[in-house]
Design a protein around this motif. Structure first.
Motif, PDB file in Angstrom:
ATOM      1  N   ILE A  40      12.153   4.261   2.430  1.00  0.00           N
ATOM      2  CA  ILE A  40      11.175   4.813   3.367  1.00  0.00           C
ATOM      3  C   ILE A  40       9.896   5.149   2.602  1.00  0.00           C
ATOM      4  O   ILE A  40       9.923   5.910   1.624  1.00  0.00           O
ATOM      5  N   LEU A  41       8.782   4.561   3.038  1.00  0.00           N
ATOM      6  CA  LEU A  41       7.475   4.810   2.442  1.00  0.00           C
ATOM      7  C   LEU A  41       6.557   5.416   3.497  1.00  0.00           C
ATOM      8  O   LEU A  41       6.797   5.278   4.693  1.00  0.00           O
ATOM      9  N   GLU A  42       5.503   6.070   3.052  1.00  0.00           N
ATOM     10  CA  GLU A  42       4.474   6.566   3.956  1.00  0.00           C
ATOM     11  C   GLU A  42       3.203   5.762   3.744  1.00  0.00           C
ATOM     12  O   GLU A  42       2.762   5.568   2.606  1.00  0.00           O
ATOM     13  N   ALA A  43       2.628   5.275   4.833  1.00  0.00           N
ATOM     14  CA  ALA A  43       1.442   4.425   4.729  1.00  0.00           C
ATOM     15  C   ALA A  43       0.317   5.133   3.995  1.00  0.00           C
ATOM     16  O   ALA A  43      -0.431   4.509   3.236  1.00  0.00           O
ATOM     17  N   ARG A  54      13.011  -2.095   4.631  1.00  0.00           N
ATOM     18  CA  ARG A  54      12.052  -1.076   4.202  1.00  0.00           C
ATOM     19  C   ARG A  54      11.340  -0.545   5.447  1.00  0.00           C
ATOM     20  O   ARG A  54      11.024  -1.316   6.354  1.00  0.00           O
ATOM     21  N   ILE A  55      11.100   0.768   5.491  1.00  0.00           N
ATOM     22  CA  ILE A  55      10.452   1.407   6.634  1.00  0.00           C
ATOM     23  C   ILE A  55       9.180   2.086   6.145  1.00  0.00           C
ATOM     24  O   ILE A  55       9.190   2.808   5.139  1.00  0.00           O
ATOM     25  N   ALA A  98      11.798  -9.400   2.506  1.00  0.00           N
ATOM     26  CA  ALA A  98      12.095  -8.088   3.086  1.00  0.00           C
ATOM     27  C   ALA A  98      11.709  -8.093   4.550  1.00  0.00           C
ATOM     28  O   ALA A  98      10.778  -8.791   4.962  1.00  0.00           O
ATOM     29  N   LEU A  99      12.428  -7.317   5.337  1.00  0.00           N
ATOM     30  CA  LEU A  99      12.037  -7.003   6.701  1.00  0.00           C
ATOM     31  C   LEU A  99      11.486  -5.586   6.676  1.00  0.00           C
ATOM     32  O   LEU A  99      12.195  -4.637   6.337  1.00  0.00           O
ATOM     33  N   VAL A 100      10.207  -5.452   6.996  1.00  0.00           N
ATOM     34  CA  VAL A 100       9.512  -4.166   6.927  1.00  0.00           C
ATOM     35  C   VAL A 100       9.200  -3.701   8.349  1.00  0.00           C
ATOM     36  O   VAL A 100       8.572  -4.430   9.114  1.00  0.00           O
ATOM     37  N   THR A 101       9.623  -2.501   8.699  1.00  0.00           N
ATOM     38  CA  THR A 101       9.360  -1.941  10.019  1.00  0.00           C
ATOM     39  C   THR A 101       8.395  -0.771   9.895  1.00  0.00           C
ATOM     40  O   THR A 101       8.613   0.142   9.096  1.00  0.00           O
TER      41      THR A 101
END
Length: 344
Positions: free
Chosen positions: A204-207, A174-175, A146-149
């Protein structure tokens, strides 16, 4: 490698259950300076489930994962606890990845089951994807998971973020939204809506929500994107340098050489503007789909999967392009398919 270079023996090798099976998964983490890449990685490495993880920090000058990443040379490898290790890569990521794999095989470094590559906050992640797609030796050992930004919700929309962050978001599988606790609910909602418009196929996830499962962002994504395929084109506006994402679907199975002819023509004409293509191709004679992945002028090794992920047997390709429309790509497919010789 170029699409035509994928011939030679079987173009797909052995059939696999999922893309990248049998190779070391690589998660590329990008995001602008100070967005929270290091914190995200550090939280994951603190989990017992992150044991046997190798981390490559692909910038020499930037501070690493607090004080646990000690970097004194381009190939310095340090154990950082919990069965994890880190090595620094000032410039030659290709050499570091090759050496790391060779040293794992000889026992010179501890065994690892995944790799995380943290890129510079000012860099385009495209070259890392190109490296993993185009180097035959590396693509035989590693596969992009995955490329995660990581996107800073405080700075993303106030003009302080560098322009590179737009392409980082557009290319992402994934962001992760960071610093949501420092931003207002309205700010977070605006950032979420903006990145969803830039990249409608990304998860989209939230840290702040990852505390219960700090490794959730490391999960592999499907061949066509984390949230599946989207049928409608999604232009993302002038601030994204005319980048857009769209999906093309095809009801009739392809002959593999015809599909490659289309892609090779597209990349020869507009490869600099075809930022990324991922998807599943229904190929004549194959029981399962073929996972295809292209990054600008390069093609990753195709893989025939043992089964389709659902009942839909159409070819489905997610395109991320710059100044290249869905209609233009569709017209190219139509033209090549119309001129292709009949089977047999």
């Amino acid at each position: 490698m170029r699409p035509s270079d994928l011939f030679g023996g079987s173009p797909f090798g052995r059939r696999v259950r999922r893309p990248g099976a049998g190779r070391v998964p690589v998660t590329v983490v990008t995001g602008f300076l100070g967005a929270g890449k290091t914190g995200l990685i550090r939280a994951a490495l603190a989990s017992p489930d992150a044991a046997r993880t190798a981390v490559i920090v692909n910038e020499f000058a930037e501070l690493g994962v607090d004080d646990v990443l000690l970097r004194t040379s381009a190939e310095d490898v340090r154990l950082i606890g919990n069965g994890c290790m880190c090595c620094a890569a000032r410039s030659d990521l290709q050499r570091v990845l090759r050496n790391l794999y060779a040293e794992r095989e000889t026992g010179a470094v501890p065994p690892f089951d995944r790799v995380i590559v943290e890129t510079s906050g000012l860099s385009d992640p495209g070259p890392v994807l190109q490296l993993l797609a185009g180097d035959r030796a590396l693509s035989g050992h590693y596969a992009v998971s995955a490329l995660v930004t990581v996107v800073d919700c405080v700075l993303a929309l106030d003009g302080q973020a560098p322009p590179e962050w737009i392409e980082q978001v557009v290319l992402a599988d994934r962001i992760v939204l960071s610093k949501t606790e420092l931003a207002s609910e309205a700010q977070v909602a605006r950032v979420r809506a903006h990145v969803a418009a830039l990249n409608p196929g990304a998860e989209i996830l939230e840290a702040s929500n990852l505390r219960a499962d700090p490794l959730a962002w490391l999960a592999p994504v499907a061949a066509g994107g984390a949230r599946g395929f989207r049928a409608a084109p999604a232009a993302v506006g002038p601030d994204a340098v005319s980048c857009q994402s769209f999906v093309l679907s095809f009801d009739t199975p392809f002959r593999w050489e015809v599909f490659l002819q289309v892609m090779e023509t597209l990349l020869a004409l507009r490869g600099d503007d075809v930022l990324r293509v991922k998807g599943l191709v229904h190929v004549e004679g194959c029981a399962g789909p073929v996972a295809a992945h292209f990054v600008r002028h390069l093609a990753a090794r195709p893989e025939e999967l043992t089964a389709w992920p659902d009942a839909d047997r159409r070819s489905r390709l997610v395109f991320i392009t710059r100044n290249v429309s869905a209609a233009q790509v569709q017209a190219l497919f139509d033209a090549v398919l119309a001129l292709a010789p009949p089977p047999g």
